[in-house]
Design an enzyme around this catalytic site. Structure first.
Site, mmCIF file in Angstrom:
data_model
loop_
_atom_site.group_PDB
_atom_site.id
_atom_site.type_symbol
_atom_site.label_atom_id
_atom_site.label_comp_id
_atom_site.label_asym_id
_atom_site.label_seq_id
_atom_site.Cartn_x
_atom_site.Cartn_y
_atom_site.Cartn_z
ATOM 1 N N GLY A 42 -32.335 1.519 31.517
ATOM 2 C CA GLY A 42 -31.536 0.714 30.605
ATOM 3 C C GLY A 42 -32.010 -0.726 30.611
ATOM 4 O O GLY A 42 -31.200 -1.648 30.625
ATOM 5 N N GLY B 223 -29.548 -6.753 27.469
ATOM 6 C CA GLY B 223 -28.529 -7.236 28.397
ATOM 7 C C GLY B 223 -28.997 -7.464 29.818
ATOM 8 O O GLY B 223 -30.026 -8.097 30.071
ATOM 9 N N ILE B 224 -28.234 -6.935 30.754
ATOM 10 C CA ILE B 224 -28.510 -7.128 32.178
ATOM 11 C C ILE B 224 -29.870 -6.563 32.557
ATOM 12 O O ILE B 224 -30.623 -7.186 33.310
ATOM 13 C CB ILE B 224 -27.391 -6.474 33.019
ATOM 14 C CG1 ILE B 224 -26.090 -7.267 32.883
ATOM 15 C CG2 ILE B 224 -27.805 -6.373 34.492
ATOM 16 C CD1 ILE B 224 -24.869 -6.555 33.458
ATOM 17 N N SER C 82 -19.243 -1.704 38.598
ATOM 18 C CA SER C 82 -18.372 -2.562 37.787
ATOM 19 C C SER C 82 -17.124 -2.886 38.580
ATOM 20 O O SER C 82 -16.622 -2.039 39.330
ATOM 21 C CB SER C 82 -17.974 -1.854 36.487
ATOM 22 O OG SER C 82 -16.957 -2.591 35.807
ATOM 23 N N TYR D 191 -14.035 5.455 32.172
ATOM 24 C CA TYR D 191 -15.122 4.542 32.546
ATOM 25 C C TYR D 191 -14.995 4.119 34.006
ATOM 26 O O TYR D 191 -15.971 4.164 34.770
ATOM 27 C CB TYR D 191 -15.094 3.320 31.634
ATOM 28 C CG TYR D 191 -16.126 2.273 31.979
ATOM 29 C CD1 TYR D 191 -17.481 2.512 31.780
ATOM 30 C CD2 TYR D 191 -15.738 1.025 32.483
ATOM 31 C CE1 TYR D 191 -18.435 1.548 32.093
ATOM 32 C CE2 TYR D 191 -16.678 0.058 32.790
ATOM 33 C CZ TYR D 191 -18.028 0.320 32.591
ATOM 34 O OH TYR D 191 -18.956 -0.644 32.906
#
Length: 250
Positions: free
Chosen positions: A14, A18-19, A138, A151
């Site tokens: 990924g 973004g990150i 998270s 999530y």
């Protein structure tokens, strides 16, 4: 930069937005040979353009077993081994429990949990002694945020995976840890299945709980991921570092 990762081979799943993309830039600046993955042709092309050949950008679905096996087979054949693995790919879909769908639950479980588990399994034989694995969890799994049942459950599972894989791999000198972002200004909020107004309302509600009263930046997560990836964290094992503006700390 201090070249904390010079001579190291790093994979970031990924890594096209973004990150992940911010971390790719930082790893490159620190001297690493970087491979980033993604599955969206548009963001793959943008990452190739932005990184300008400084990283290898590979189309690879982070939830697909065949793609995962092929990725680490490529790393082994091309680089001989792997020193840093940042399992960053993930999806977030928020909905009240009464409205959440099985399809959404399964989609998040596939990408957020099954994918990293498969990646750890496939990467284990390729990881060199002294390697570092970083998972992106998270803060949501620690705070009971309404609308995040599925999530948050996936991220809680990842936190457990950090502990168990750290215990299994530490005998080979491999460290497994996690970075746990709070609200970060990334494209993920536009992918949560909510309208613009709903996203704005969600963001306002979240910010009211952040003592620093702002969203974090992707590079602030990249800084911590770099610490965990580098030898500076050589005595850090099985931890989850919250980068959340104090959201879960104060």
């Amino acid at each position: 930069m201090s070249q904390k990762l010079i001579g190291k081979v790093a994979v970031i799943t990924g890594g096209t937005t973004g990150i992940g993309l911010a971390t790719a830039r930082r790893f490159i600046d620190e001297g690493a040979t970087v491979i980033v993955t993604g599955r969206n042709p548009e963001t793959l092309a943008m990452a190739r353009s932005e990184l300008g050949g400084r990283a290898e950008v590979i189309a690879s679905d982070a939830a697909d077993a065949a793609d995962i096996a092929a990725l680490f087979g490529h790393v082994k054949a091309t680089h001989g081994g792997l020193d840093v693995l940042f399992l960053n790919a993930g999806v977030a879909e928020f909905a009240p429990l009464a409205e959440a769908t099985v399809e959404s639950f399964d989609r998040m479980w596939s990408v957020n949990v099954r994918g990293p588990w498969l990646a750890l399994q496939a990467a284990a034989p390729v990881l060199r002694s002294g390697a570092s694995v970083v998972l992106n969890t998270s803060v949501v799994h620690t705070i009971g945020m309404p609308g995040s049942t599925a999530y948050a459950a996936t991220k809680a599972a990842l936190r457990s995976l950090v502990r168990t894989s750290a215990a299994e791999l530490s005998g080979r000198g491999i460290r497994v840890n996690a970075v746990s972002p709070g609200p970060i200004d990334t494209p993920i909020y536009s992918k949560m299945g909510m309208s613009t107004e709903e996203v704005q309302g969600f963001a306002t509600g979240v910010l009211s709980k952040v003592p620093m009263a702002r969203f974090g930046r992707p590079d602030e997560i990249a800084n911590v991921a770099t610490f965990l990836a580098s030898d500076e964290s050589s005595y850090v094992l099985g931890v989850e570092i919250a980068v959340d503006g104090g959201m879960t700390q104060i």
